[in-house]
Design an enzyme around this catalytic site. Structure first.
Site, PDB file in Angstrom:
ATOM      1  N   LYS A   1       0.835  -1.214   0.000  1.00  0.00           N
ATOM      2  CA  LYS A   1       0.000   0.000   0.000  1.00  0.00           C
ATOM      3  C   LYS A   1       0.869   1.263   0.000  1.00  0.00           C
ATOM      4  CE  LYS A   1      -1.565   1.550   4.131  1.00  0.00           C
ATOM      5  NZ  LYS A   1      -1.307   2.959   4.468  1.00  0.00           N
ATOM      6  N   ASN A   2       1.877   1.289   0.874  1.00  0.00           N
ATOM      7  CA  ASN A   2       2.631   2.532   1.046  1.00  0.00           C
ATOM      8  C   ASN A   2       3.630   2.793  -0.077  1.00  0.00           C
ATOM      9  OD1 ASN A   2       1.156   3.072   3.275  1.00  0.00           O
ATOM     10  ND2 ASN A   2       2.733   2.487   4.763  1.00  0.00           N
TER      11      ASN A   2
ATOM     12  N   ARG B   1      -4.197  10.501   4.837  1.00  0.00           N
ATOM     13  CA  ARG B   1      -3.060  11.431   4.897  1.00  0.00           C
ATOM     14  C   ARG B   1      -2.130  11.302   3.695  1.00  0.00           C
ATOM     15  NH1 ARG B   1      -2.666  14.037   9.603  1.00  0.00           N
ATOM     16  NH2 ARG B   1      -0.609  14.701   8.961  1.00  0.00           N
TER      17      ARG B   1
ATOM     18  N   CYS C   1      -5.137  12.950  13.461  1.00  0.00           N
ATOM     19  CA  CYS C   1      -4.732  11.577  13.142  1.00  0.00           C
ATOM     20  C   CYS C   1      -4.698  10.763  14.431  1.00  0.00           C
ATOM     21  CB  CYS C   1      -3.345  11.600  12.506  1.00  0.00           C
ATOM     22  SG  CYS C   1      -2.732   9.962  12.179  1.00  0.00           S
TER      23      CYS C   1
ATOM     24  N   ARG D   1       1.100  14.537  13.374  1.00  0.00           N
ATOM     25  CA  ARG D   1       1.759  14.233  12.098  1.00  0.00           C
ATOM     26  C   ARG D   1       1.880  15.499  11.249  1.00  0.00           C
ATOM     27  NH1 ARG D   1      -0.746   8.804   9.652  1.00  0.00           N
ATOM     28  NH2 ARG D   1       1.127   8.875   8.367  1.00  0.00           N
ATOM     29  N   PRO D   2       2.873  16.320  11.570  1.00  0.00           N
ATOM     30  CA  PRO D   2       3.047  17.561  10.804  1.00  0.00           C
ATOM     31  C   PRO D   2       3.605  17.270   9.410  1.00  0.00           C
ATOM     32  CG  PRO D   2       4.870  17.290  12.341  1.00  0.00           C
ATOM     33  CD  PRO D   2       3.926  16.127  12.569  1.00  0.00           C
ATOM     34  N   ILE D   3       3.572  18.263   8.512  1.00  0.00           N
ATOM     35  CA  ILE D   3       4.214  18.099   7.197  1.00  0.00           C
ATOM     36  C   ILE D   3       5.243  19.205   6.961  1.00  0.00           C
ATOM     37  CG2 ILE D   3       2.340  16.786   6.097  1.00  0.00           C
ATOM     38  CD1 ILE D   3       1.596  19.457   4.647  1.00  0.00           C
ATOM     39  N   ASP D   4       5.787  19.740   8.078  1.00  0.00           N
ATOM     40  CA  ASP D   4       6.751  20.830   7.955  1.00  0.00           C
ATOM     41  C   ASP D   4       7.982  20.434   7.128  1.00  0.00           C
ATOM     42  OD1 ASP D   4       7.097  19.123  10.286  1.00  0.00           O
ATOM     43  OD2 ASP D   4       8.857  20.324  10.758  1.00  0.00           O
ATOM     44  N   LEU D   5       8.406  19.176   7.237  1.00  0.00           N
ATOM     45  CA  LEU D   5       9.611  18.764   6.495  1.00  0.00           C
ATOM     46  C   LEU D   5       9.335  18.721   4.994  1.00  0.00           C
ATOM     47  CD1 LEU D   5      10.806  15.913   8.906  1.00  0.00           C
ATOM     48  CD2 LEU D   5      11.775  18.216   8.704  1.00  0.00           C
TER      49      LEU D   5
ATOM     50  N   ASP E   1       4.950   0.436  11.810  1.00  0.00           N
ATOM     51  CA  ASP E   1       3.714  -0.205  11.333  1.00  0.00           C
ATOM     52  C   ASP E   1       3.597  -1.667  11.766  1.00  0.00           C
ATOM     53  OD1 ASP E   1       3.021   2.164  10.150  1.00  0.00           O
ATOM     54  OD2 ASP E   1       3.677   1.595   8.138  1.00  0.00           O
TER      55      ASP E   1
ATOM     56  N   VAL F   1       9.087   6.378  16.353  1.00  0.00           N
ATOM     57  CA  VAL F   1       8.638   7.096  15.152  1.00  0.00           C
ATOM     58  C   VAL F   1       7.319   7.808  15.454  1.00  0.00           C
ATOM     59  CG1 VAL F   1       7.986   6.886  12.724  1.00  0.00           C
ATOM     60  CG2 VAL F   1       9.811   5.445  13.662  1.00  0.00           C
TER      61      VAL F   1
ATOM     62  N   ARG G   1      -8.653  -0.155   5.060  1.00  0.00           N
ATOM     63  CA  ARG G   1      -7.827   0.829   4.349  1.00  0.00           C
ATOM     64  C   ARG G   1      -6.523   0.210   3.877  1.00  0.00           C
ATOM     65  NH1 ARG G   1      -6.760   5.944   7.651  1.00  0.00           N
ATOM     66  NH2 ARG G   1      -5.425   6.074   5.831  1.00  0.00           N
TER      67      ARG G   1
HETATM   68  N1  EPU Z   1       7.401  14.193  10.760  1.00  0.00           N
HETATM   69  C1  EPU Z   1       7.669  15.506  11.059  1.00  0.00           C
HETATM   70  N2  EPU Z   1       7.505  16.437  10.062  1.00  0.00           N
HETATM   71  C2  EPU Z   1       7.126  16.085   8.812  1.00  0.00           C
HETATM   72  C3  EPU Z   1       6.857  14.752   8.512  1.00  0.00           C
HETATM   73  C4  EPU Z   1       7.012  13.812   9.519  1.00  0.00           C
HETATM   74  O1  EPU Z   1       8.017  15.832  12.170  1.00  0.00           O
HETATM   75  O2  EPU Z   1       7.022  16.977   7.965  1.00  0.00           O
HETATM   76  C5  EPU Z   1       7.556  13.171  11.807  1.00  0.00           C
HETATM   77  C6  EPU Z   1       6.265  12.417  12.074  1.00  0.00           C
HETATM   78  O3  EPU Z   1       5.447  13.085  13.012  1.00  0.00           O
HETATM   79  C7  EPU Z   1       6.783  11.094  12.588  1.00  0.00           C
HETATM   80  C8  EPU Z   1       8.053  10.895  11.770  1.00  0.00           C
HETATM   81  O4  EPU Z   1       8.431  12.172  11.320  1.00  0.00           O
HETATM   82  O5  EPU Z   1       7.127  11.187  13.950  1.00  0.00           O
HETATM   83  C9  EPU Z   1       7.904   9.968  10.593  1.00  0.00           C
HETATM   84  O6  EPU Z   1       6.786  10.344   9.801  1.00  0.00           O
HETATM   85  P1  EPU Z   1       6.717  10.100   8.232  1.00  0.00           P
HETATM   86  O7  EPU Z   1       6.561  11.402   7.567  1.00  0.00           O
HETATM   87  O8  EPU Z   1       7.849   9.232   7.825  1.00  0.00           O
HETATM   88  O9  EPU Z   1       5.366   9.297   8.097  1.00  0.00           O
HETATM   89  P2  EPU Z   1       4.393   9.381   6.862  1.00  0.00           P
HETATM   90  O10 EPU Z   1       5.186   9.572   5.639  1.00  0.00           O
HETATM   91  O11 EPU Z   1       3.298  10.321   7.154  1.00  0.00           O
HETATM   92  C10 EPU Z   1       4.485   6.846   6.283  1.00  0.00           C
HETATM   93  C11 EPU Z   1       3.488   5.728   6.148  1.00  0.00           C
HETATM   94  C12 EPU Z   1       2.987   5.352   7.528  1.00  0.00           C
HETATM   95  C13 EPU Z   1       4.184   4.924   8.381  1.00  0.00           C
HETATM   96  C14 EPU Z   1       5.218   6.052   8.431  1.00  0.00           C
HETATM   97  C15 EPU Z   1       6.489   5.687   9.156  1.00  0.00           C
HETATM   98  C16 EPU Z   1       2.553   6.073   3.984  1.00  0.00           C
HETATM   99  C17 EPU Z   1       1.385   6.433   3.159  1.00  0.00           C
HETATM  100  N3  EPU Z   1       2.398   6.152   5.306  1.00  0.00           N
HETATM  101  O12 EPU Z   1       3.772   7.923   6.865  1.00  0.00           O
HETATM  102  O13 EPU Z   1       2.121   4.239   7.353  1.00  0.00           O
HETATM  103  O14 EPU Z   1       3.767   4.615   9.687  1.00  0.00           O
HETATM  104  O15 EPU Z   1       5.583   6.433   7.085  1.00  0.00           O
HETATM  105  O16 EPU Z   1       7.109   4.619   8.550  1.00  0.00           O
HETATM  106  O17 EPU Z   1       3.584   5.712   3.456  1.00  0.00           O
HETATM  107  C18 EPU Z   1       0.314   2.833   7.870  1.00  0.00           C
HETATM  108  O18 EPU Z   1       0.506   2.272   6.770  1.00  0.00           O
HETATM  109  O19 EPU Z   1      -0.458   2.359   8.742  1.00  0.00           O
HETATM  110  C19 EPU Z   1       1.007   4.085   8.156  1.00  0.00           C
HETATM  111  C20 EPU Z   1       0.609   4.921   9.099  1.00  0.00           C
END
Ligand code: EPU
Length: 444
Positions: free
Chosen positions: A22-23, A93, A117, A122-126, A309, A331, A401
């Site tokens: 999925k991811n 997301r 969430c 789960r911010p997207i600042d990065l 996960d 994480v 999902r």
């Molecule tokens: N984070 C930040 N800022 C950002 C982005 C992330 O601080 O801009 C933090 C998050 O809060 C978290 C860490 O960085 O503490 C890692 O988050 P990441 O961005 O890697 O997670 P994601 O990309 O939103 C994906 C998977 C998740 C999986 C995580 C970690 C997808 C669609 N989702 O999420 O999958 O848990 O990586 O490996 O790829 C799931 O499938 O159930 C699921 C939640």
């Protein structure tokens, strides 16, 4: 709303195939926005999240169709739309993955911020920091990220955050940077196999990305991408979930379509716990969960460590291992909603900060429990399969999902699990506390 009714205590036996990841599928589908040519994707699982991404892409001018052979066909038919609406984004997301490809290809994008969430902040600042480094003008307006750039410019950027790198953030920045003028270097890129798979897909379309699977990516910008055909990698999280299901029910299962090289940390941890895994030819693996289970310490960290996960499923498994185990999530440190539900099944487990402390070895007893997110749902189903008596797992829309026909495949392995509508009449009589058939009464 549906729920599962599970009669626990049956060892799983047999053979099933693991679905495509999925991811990996979601960001790859989103990246189809970046090409004018047709994309054919094999191995895309039929999941609610995949349908949500398809619906979102359709609003962005992409024709999406499931062909008779099961492949997914995507082709951009209208390059004008660039708004990912809240109504679809709030459901998933991973919708944010359209931001990078839209910005890179169309020079503008408005993507709704996804909102709350269940697994923590789960911010997207990065993501935004990375796109800004490429020269994008980014604003938050009325709950949307509004991004603009005439032509992105290659840059050196760093994607590390407090909890490691970001998986979808790396996908976003990589998919935008393929169009940037000059060379982009991404430091602290996520190394997850799903990110690498997206990179392979982009390269097959003509992108020039090197360093995939390492924390340093180098991307030489190109002007356009062609269409291509790609096969999505097997889902390492689903494989781990099914391995743990075999071990929890003290069963023996063979899984097809497994990339063990994508799950070394999980495999080593399962072996430490006492599960025997034997690789077979052609991507199959045999799991023997009939031996004694030992307690363990597990820490979820970015790849190549144990994935967050799989944290909830490992917690479920360790409730069955005699002794004290600790499962820590670095994480998503708040991803422990399953702990109190497992406690309702008799598990001796409590949360302590970013860890679950488990005093394992007691049999679980069937109960009515509530799923809170995708992986927590899977963990509760595993607990129910191992428990004495009947269980009800509610709110399984979370599970739908991310796991394709999960209950059907568990039934193929001998599980007694039914999907029914969540109504009081469908709750088994044995789950009434004073029922003569309740598990506690059996034990007395
Ligand atoms: N984070 C930040 N800022 C950002 C982005 C992330 O601080 O801009 C933090 C998050 O809060 C978290 C860490 O960085 O503490 C890692 O988050 P990441 O961005 O890697 O997670 P994601 O990309 O939103 C994906 C998977 C998740 C999986 C995580 C970690 C997808 C669609 N989702 O999420 O999958 O848990 O990586 O490996 O790829 C799931 O499938 O159930 C699921 C939640």
């Amino acid at each position: 709303m549906d729920m599962f009714v599970v009669q626990g205590g049956r060892p799983l036996r047999g053979r099933v195939a693991v679905s495509g990841a999925k991811n990996a599928a979601l960001p790859i589908m989103a990246a189809a926005l970046a090409t004018d040519g047709p994309t054919t994707l094999h191995g895309v699982p039929d999941l609610v999240d995949v349908r949500t991404m398809a619906a979102l892409l359709q609003t962005l001018g992409v024709a999406v169709e499931r062909a008779e052979d099961g492949s997914l066909q995507l082709e951009v038919v209208d390059k004008r739309p660039a708004i990912a609406e809240y109504e679809l984004v709030r459901r998933m997301r991973a919708s944010v993955c359209v931001l990078g490809p839209l910005l890179g290809r169309r020079g503008r994008a408005a993507v709704s911020l996804p909102g709350g969430c269940n697994i923590g902040h789960r911010p997207i600042d990065l993501h935004l920091r990375g796109l800004e480094a490429l020269g994008a003008d980014i604003r938050i307006e009325r709950g949307y990220v509004v991004a603009r750039a005439n032509r992105l410019k290659g840059a050196s950027l760093y994607l590390g955050g407090a909890c490691g790198s970001t998986v979808t953030g790396t996908c976003n920045v990589m998919a935008a940077a393929v169009f940037a003028k000059g060379t982009t270097t991404i430091e602290a890129a996520a190394c997850e196999p799903e990110v690498e798979d997206l990179g392979r897909y982009l390269n097959a379309m003509g992108a020039r990305i090197s360093g995939l699977g390492t924390p340093t990516l180098r991307i030489d910008g190109v002007d356009r991408l062609e269409g291509t055909t790609h096969t999505v990698i097997p889902d390492r999280i689903e494989a781990a979930t099914l391995m743990i299901a075999a071990a929890m029910t003290r069963g023996e299962v063979t899984l097809d379509n497994v990339r063990l090289d994508h799950m070394t940390a999980v495999v080593r941890k399962l072996e430490e716990i006492g599960v025997k895994l034997q690789p077979q030819p052609e991507g199959a693996v045999h799991i023997d969960g009939t031996g004694p289970l030992r307690p363990a310490d597990c820490i979820a960290l970015p790849y190549p460590a144990i994935p967050t996960d799989v944290q909830a499923q490992l917690t479920a498994l360790l409730t069955q291992a005699e002794g004290i185990s600790v499962v820590t999530d670095k994480v998503f440190p708040d991803r422990f909603m399953h702990v109190s539900e497992m406690a309702r099944m008799g598990a001796r487990v409590r949360r302590e900060g970013q860890s679950a402390i488990i005093a394992g070895g007691e049999p679980l007893s069937g109960a009515s429990v509530m799923a809170s997110d995708l992986r927590a749902s899977a963990a509760l189903v595993l607990a129910a399969l191992a428990a004495r008596g009947e269980s009800v797992v509610r709110r399984i829309y979370h599970l739908d999902r991310g796991y394709e026909r999960f209950e059907e495949r568990l039934r193929m392995l001998g599980a007694d699990i039914r999907r029914v509508v969540d109504t009081p009449a469908n709750v088994p009589a044995s789950l009434h506390p004073l029922s003569a058939t309740a598990p506690e009464s059996e034990a007395a």
